[in-house]
Motif scaffolding. Structure first.
Motif, PDB file in Angstrom:
ATOM      1  N   LEU A  20     -14.201  -0.380  10.975  1.00 38.40           N
ATOM      2  CA  LEU A  20     -13.939  -0.693   9.588  1.00 38.40           C
ATOM      3  C   LEU A  20     -13.387  -2.103   9.457  1.00 38.40           C
ATOM      4  CD1 LEU A  20     -12.216   2.617   8.396  1.00 38.40           C
ATOM      5  CD2 LEU A  20     -14.666   2.087   8.594  1.00 38.40           C
ATOM      6  N   SER A  21     -13.734  -2.762   8.361  1.00 39.61           N
ATOM      7  CA  SER A  21     -13.222  -4.086   8.063  1.00 39.61           C
ATOM      8  C   SER A  21     -12.544  -4.082   6.703  1.00 39.61           C
ATOM      9  CB  SER A  21     -14.347  -5.125   8.060  1.00 39.61           C
ATOM     10  OG  SER A  21     -14.964  -5.222   9.322  1.00 39.61           O
ATOM     11  N   CYS A  22     -11.542  -4.911   6.554  1.00 40.77           N
ATOM     12  CA  CYS A  22     -10.861  -5.100   5.285  1.00 40.77           C
ATOM     13  C   CYS A  22     -10.728  -6.590   5.052  1.00 40.77           C
ATOM     14  CB  CYS A  22      -9.490  -4.424   5.296  1.00 40.77           C
ATOM     15  SG  CYS A  22      -8.498  -4.721   3.813  1.00 40.77           S
ATOM     16  N   ALA A  23     -11.485  -7.101   4.100  1.00 40.41           N
ATOM     17  CA  ALA A  23     -11.470  -8.517   3.775  1.00 40.41           C
ATOM     18  C   ALA A  23     -10.519  -8.770   2.613  1.00 40.41           C
ATOM     19  CB  ALA A  23     -12.872  -8.998   3.427  1.00 40.41           C
ATOM     20  N   ALA A  24      -9.616  -9.716   2.799  1.00 41.23           N
ATOM     21  CA  ALA A  24      -8.633 -10.056   1.781  1.00 41.23           C
ATOM     22  C   ALA A  24      -8.999 -11.363   1.106  1.00 41.23           C
ATOM     23  CB  ALA A  24      -7.242 -10.161   2.385  1.00 41.23           C
ATOM     24  N   SER A  25      -8.762 -11.428  -0.179  1.00 38.87           N
ATOM     25  CA  SER A  25      -8.951 -12.655  -0.936  1.00 38.87           C
ATOM     26  C   SER A  25      -7.727 -12.900  -1.809  1.00 38.87           C
ATOM     27  CB  SER A  25     -10.218 -12.591  -1.785  1.00 38.87           C
ATOM     28  OG  SER A  25     -10.156 -11.517  -2.713  1.00 38.87           O
ATOM     29  N   GLY A  26      -7.567 -14.135  -2.234  1.00 34.51           N
ATOM     30  CA  GLY A  26      -6.400 -14.508  -2.996  1.00 34.51           C
ATOM     31  C   GLY A  26      -5.529 -15.463  -2.210  1.00 34.51           C
ATOM     32  N   ARG A  27      -4.793 -16.268  -2.891  1.00 37.07           N
ATOM     33  CA  ARG A  27      -4.051 -17.352  -2.253  1.00 37.07           C
ATOM     34  C   ARG A  27      -2.732 -16.925  -1.620  1.00 37.07           C
ATOM     35  NH1 ARG A  27      -2.143 -20.981  -7.497  1.00 37.07           N
ATOM     36  NH2 ARG A  27      -0.874 -19.352  -8.523  1.00 37.07           N
ATOM     37  N   THR A  28      -2.343 -15.656  -1.775  1.00 37.66           N
ATOM     38  CA  THR A  28      -1.060 -15.193  -1.264  1.00 37.66           C
ATOM     39  C   THR A  28      -1.171 -14.305  -0.037  1.00 37.66           C
ATOM     40  OG1 THR A  28      -1.009 -13.311  -2.803  1.00 37.66           O
ATOM     41  CG2 THR A  28       0.015 -15.371  -3.525  1.00 37.66           C
ATOM     42  N   PHE A  29      -2.336 -14.303   0.647  1.00 34.11           N
ATOM     43  CA  PHE A  29      -2.526 -13.437   1.793  1.00 34.11           C
ATOM     44  C   PHE A  29      -1.694 -13.860   2.997  1.00 34.11           C
ATOM     45  CE2 PHE A  29      -4.792 -12.097   5.670  1.00 34.11           C
ATOM     46  CZ  PHE A  29      -4.800 -10.726   5.463  1.00 34.11           C
ATOM     47  N   SER A  30      -1.442 -15.138   3.135  1.00 34.36           N
ATOM     48  CA  SER A  30      -0.721 -15.651   4.292  1.00 34.36           C
ATOM     49  C   SER A  30       0.625 -14.952   4.456  1.00 34.36           C
ATOM     50  CB  SER A  30      -0.515 -17.158   4.148  1.00 34.36           C
ATOM     51  OG  SER A  30       0.208 -17.679   5.247  1.00 34.36           O
ATOM     52  N   GLY A  31       0.887 -14.454   5.684  1.00 36.03           N
ATOM     53  CA  GLY A  31       2.150 -13.824   5.998  1.00 36.03           C
ATOM     54  C   GLY A  31       2.236 -12.343   5.694  1.00 36.03           C
ATOM     55  N   TYR A  32       1.167 -11.722   5.209  1.00 34.55           N
ATOM     56  CA  TYR A  32       1.195 -10.306   4.843  1.00 34.55           C
ATOM     57  C   TYR A  32       1.029  -9.403   6.052  1.00 34.55           C
ATOM     58  CZ  TYR A  32       0.991 -10.965  -0.240  1.00 34.55           C
ATOM     59  OH  TYR A  32       1.271 -11.281  -1.554  1.00 34.55           O
TER      60      TYR A  32
END
Length: 124
Positions: A20-32
């Motif tokens: 499974l893959s989970c692709a994240a978008s948005g400028r606040t993903f860093s550090g999550y």
């Protein structure tokens, strides 16, 4: 804001594997921190695996020894490799993001953002 999109689910025979893959978008993903949860038919949502930004991992008993969580921060993507699948693994699998970079938690309340889920069906 973070948007999460799961993919890679499908129908597999018992003993088989899925990634499974989970692709994240948005400028606040860093550090999550990131986690995987699942909801089987007729059951409550349950924790599967979690991974911190730095790569620390934590597994539920249902996943330990069979599943592997990983992430590629450059691609803003988290993965769940599932081996030796059993019919009881049939569920909708969802990924979740926490603002806590170092979190490796199995508690739902620790996560602020959730994907819509991808269906995994294991036949016997």
């Amino acid at each position: 804001q973070v948007q999460l999109a799961e993919s890679g689910g499908g129908l597999v025979q018992a003993g088989g594997s899925l990634r499974l893959s989970c692709a994240a978008s948005g400028r606040t993903f860093s550090g999550y921190g990131m986690g995987w949860f699942r909801r089987a038919p007729g059951k409550e949502r349950e924790f599967v695996a979690a991974i911190a930004w730095s790569g620390g991992r934590y597994y539920a008993d249902i996943a330990k020894g069979r599943f592997t969580i990983s992430r590629d921060n450059a691609k803003n993507t988290v993965y769940l490799q599932m081996n030796s699948l059993k019919p009881e693994d049939t569920a909708v699998y969802s990924c979740a993001a926490s603002v806590a970079a170092g979190i490796i938690s199995g508690r739902e309340y620790e996560y602020e953002y959730w994907g819509q889920g991808t269906q995994v069906t294991v036949s016997s």
